[in-house]
Design a protein around this motif. Structure first.
Motif, PDB file in Angstrom:
ATOM      1  N   MET A 108       6.116  -2.960  19.351  1.00 60.64           N
ATOM      2  CA  MET A 108       5.909  -4.040  20.318  1.00 60.64           C
ATOM      3  C   MET A 108       7.177  -4.299  21.137  1.00 60.64           C
ATOM      4  SD  MET A 108       2.909  -4.994  20.528  1.00 60.64           S
ATOM      5  CE  MET A 108       1.352  -5.001  19.688  1.00 60.64           C
ATOM      6  N   ARG A 109       8.336  -4.179  20.523  1.00 58.67           N
ATOM      7  CA  ARG A 109       9.593  -4.399  21.238  1.00 58.67           C
ATOM      8  C   ARG A 109       9.790  -3.399  22.366  1.00 58.67           C
ATOM      9  NH1 ARG A 109      14.376  -2.177  21.591  1.00 58.67           N
ATOM     10  NH2 ARG A 109      14.078  -0.705  19.882  1.00 58.67           N
ATOM     11  N   VAL A 110       9.499  -2.119  22.119  1.00 55.05           N
ATOM     12  CA  VAL A 110       9.748  -1.097  23.144  1.00 55.05           C
ATOM     13  C   VAL A 110       8.627  -1.008  24.173  1.00 55.05           C
ATOM     14  CG1 VAL A 110      11.262   0.247  21.636  1.00 55.05           C
ATOM     15  CG2 VAL A 110       8.829   0.861  21.805  1.00 55.05           C
ATOM     16  N   LEU A 111       7.505  -1.700  23.927  1.00 58.33           N
ATOM     17  CA  LEU A 111       6.431  -1.733  24.919  1.00 58.33           C
ATOM     18  C   LEU A 111       6.769  -2.678  26.064  1.00 58.33           C
ATOM     19  CD1 LEU A 111       3.086  -1.847  22.893  1.00 58.33           C
ATOM     20  CD2 LEU A 111       3.802  -0.089  24.532  1.00 58.33           C
ATOM     21  N   LYS A 112       6.364  -2.295  27.261  1.00 58.83           N
ATOM     22  CA  LYS A 112       6.477  -3.177  28.415  1.00 58.83           C
ATOM     23  C   LYS A 112       5.454  -4.303  28.266  1.00 58.83           C
ATOM     24  CE  LYS A 112       8.013   0.396  31.586  1.00 58.83           C
ATOM     25  NZ  LYS A 112       7.811   1.092  32.846  1.00 58.83           N
ATOM     26  N   PRO A 113       5.655  -5.441  28.950  1.00 61.83           N
ATOM     27  CA  PRO A 113       4.613  -6.475  28.934  1.00 61.83           C
ATOM     28  C   PRO A 113       3.269  -5.873  29.364  1.00 61.83           C
ATOM     29  CG  PRO A 113       6.617  -7.343  29.885  1.00 61.83           C
ATOM     30  CD  PRO A 113       6.833  -5.851  29.694  1.00 61.83           C
ATOM     31  N   ASN A 114       2.232  -6.241  28.674  1.00 59.80           N
ATOM     32  CA  ASN A 114       0.878  -5.710  28.854  1.00 59.80           C
ATOM     33  C   ASN A 114       0.740  -4.258  28.397  1.00 59.80           C
ATOM     34  OD1 ASN A 114      -0.262  -8.116  29.961  1.00 59.80           O
ATOM     35  ND2 ASN A 114       0.840  -7.643  31.851  1.00 59.80           N
ATOM     36  N   GLY A 115       1.758  -3.729  27.723  1.00 63.09           N
ATOM     37  CA  GLY A 115       1.682  -2.380  27.189  1.00 63.09           C
ATOM     38  C   GLY A 115       0.693  -2.317  26.029  1.00 63.09           C
ATOM     39  N   VAL A 116       0.223  -1.118  25.750  1.00 65.90           N
ATOM     40  CA  VAL A 116      -0.814  -0.903  24.749  1.00 65.90           C
ATOM     41  C   VAL A 116      -0.251  -0.121  23.563  1.00 65.90           C
ATOM     42  CG1 VAL A 116      -3.040   0.246  24.312  1.00 65.90           C
ATOM     43  CG2 VAL A 116      -2.660  -0.980  26.459  1.00 65.90           C
ATOM     44  N   LEU A 117      -0.630  -0.566  22.369  1.00 65.46           N
ATOM     45  CA  LEU A 117      -0.282   0.116  21.122  1.00 65.46           C
ATOM     46  C   LEU A 117      -1.562   0.649  20.497  1.00 65.46           C
ATOM     47  CD1 LEU A 117       1.473   0.864  18.634  1.00 65.46           C
ATOM     48  CD2 LEU A 117       1.136  -1.467  17.831  1.00 65.46           C
ATOM     49  N   ILE A 118      -1.600   1.942  20.256  1.00 67.49           N
ATOM     50  CA  ILE A 118      -2.697   2.567  19.522  1.00 67.49           C
ATOM     51  C   ILE A 118      -2.194   2.814  18.101  1.00 67.49           C
ATOM     52  CG2 ILE A 118      -4.231   4.568  19.337  1.00 67.49           C
ATOM     53  CD1 ILE A 118      -4.737   2.805  21.836  1.00 67.49           C
ATOM     54  N   PHE A 119      -2.911   2.255  17.131  1.00 62.02           N
ATOM     55  CA  PHE A 119      -2.529   2.346  15.728  1.00 62.02           C
ATOM     56  C   PHE A 119      -3.585   3.136  14.971  1.00 62.02           C
ATOM     57  CE2 PHE A 119      -2.724   0.499  11.378  1.00 62.02           C
ATOM     58  CZ  PHE A 119      -1.464   0.876  10.951  1.00 62.02           C
ATOM     59  N   LYS A 120      -3.130   4.101  14.185  1.00 56.72           N
ATOM     60  CA  LYS A 120      -4.028   4.919  13.369  1.00 56.72           C
ATOM     61  C   LYS A 120      -3.693   4.683  11.906  1.00 56.72           C
ATOM     62  CE  LYS A 120      -5.185   9.752  12.524  1.00 56.72           C
ATOM     63  NZ  LYS A 120      -4.285  10.405  11.583  1.00 56.72           N
ATOM     64  N   TRP A 121      -4.737   4.453  11.101  1.00 52.55           N
ATOM     65  CA  TRP A 121      -4.523   4.229   9.670  1.00 52.55           C
ATOM     66  C   TRP A 121      -5.631   4.891   8.864  1.00 52.55           C
ATOM     67  CZ3 TRP A 121      -0.566   3.162   6.890  1.00 52.55           C
ATOM     68  CH2 TRP A 121      -0.742   2.875   5.535  1.00 52.55           C
ATOM     69  N   SER A 122      -5.254   5.567   7.791  1.00 52.07           N
ATOM     70  CA  SER A 122      -6.208   6.164   6.870  1.00 52.07           C
ATOM     71  C   SER A 122      -6.205   5.349   5.582  1.00 52.07           C
ATOM     72  CB  SER A 122      -5.840   7.618   6.576  1.00 52.07           C
ATOM     73  OG  SER A 122      -6.761   8.172   5.680  1.00 52.07           O
ATOM     74  N   GLU A 123      -7.364   4.875   5.181  1.00 46.88           N
ATOM     75  CA  GLU A 123      -7.506   3.998   4.012  1.00 46.88           C
ATOM     76  C   GLU A 123      -7.604   4.747   2.689  1.00 46.88           C
ATOM     77  OE1 GLU A 123      -9.741  -0.070   4.883  1.00 46.88           O
ATOM     78  OE2 GLU A 123     -11.053   1.660   5.080  1.00 46.88           O
ATOM     79  N   ILE A 124      -7.010   5.891   2.588  1.00 53.04           N
ATOM     80  CA  ILE A 124      -7.122   6.682   1.362  1.00 53.04           C
ATOM     81  C   ILE A 124      -6.575   5.917   0.157  1.00 53.04           C
ATOM     82  CG2 ILE A 124      -6.266   8.758   0.206  1.00 53.04           C
ATOM     83  CD1 ILE A 124      -6.560  10.198   2.883  1.00 53.04           C
TER      84      ILE A 124
END
Length: 163
Positions: A108-124
């Motif tokens: 979030m810090r390195v994102l510009k305002p209104n920037g988007v973060l795509i998060f991937k998680w595997s629930e293994i």
């Protein structure tokens, strides 16, 4: 040298498995590991060759630098250090909750305002609900229930204008 013209950062790219273009010039590929082309399983090879070697909890980039961040951290805490799954995906340490929370903050810090973060998680090994409780905001959207044989979630977050 860091290319300040890149718009996208992948903070733990590993072998860039899900990228269609593993040499995309618009992406700053980062990982804490480097690994030359290595056979990790009979006839299967992996190479980890990031543009920047760094820890995703302490990214060497200025605030508000990227339009899009990809955060696909290691998701295994119970795996041998030399097991092929650890080689392929990485391994969480004992302080994994702090590590993932700090990684989210750094994205979030390195994102510009209104920037988007795509998060991937595997629930293994760890349920998504436990991971989301570590983050400072809820996702906008994503797949709430992965397919039966696939425990992977893809989620989208957006940085606020004033953040």
């Amino acid at each position: 040298m860091i290319d300040e013209k890149k718009r996208i950062i992948d903070v733990c790219c590993g072998s860039k498995m899900f990228w269609f273009d593993k040499e995309n010039p618009d992406v700053e590929f980062c990982d804490i590991r480097e690994l030359p082309k290595t056979e990790y399983c009979l006839g299967r090879y992996i190479e980890i060759s990031p543009d920047t070697v760094c820890d995703f909890t302490n990214l060497p980039f200025a605030d508000n630098s990227f339009c899009l961040a990809v955060f696909d951290p290691p998701h295994l805490k119970q795996v041998g250090n030399k097991a092929f799954m650890a080689v392929k995906y990485g391994k969480l340490g004992e302080d994994w909750e702090t590590t993932l929370a700090e990684g989210f903050k750094e994205c979030m810090r390195v994102l510009k305002p209104n920037g988007v973060l795509i998060f991937k998680w595997s629930e293994i090994q760890i349920p998504l609900s436990q991971i989301l409780s570590l983050f400072s905001q809820r996702p906008l959207f994503g797949n709430k229930r992965p397919q039966k044989n696939n425990k992977t979630h893809w989620l989208c977050f957006m940085k606020g204008e004033q953040a």
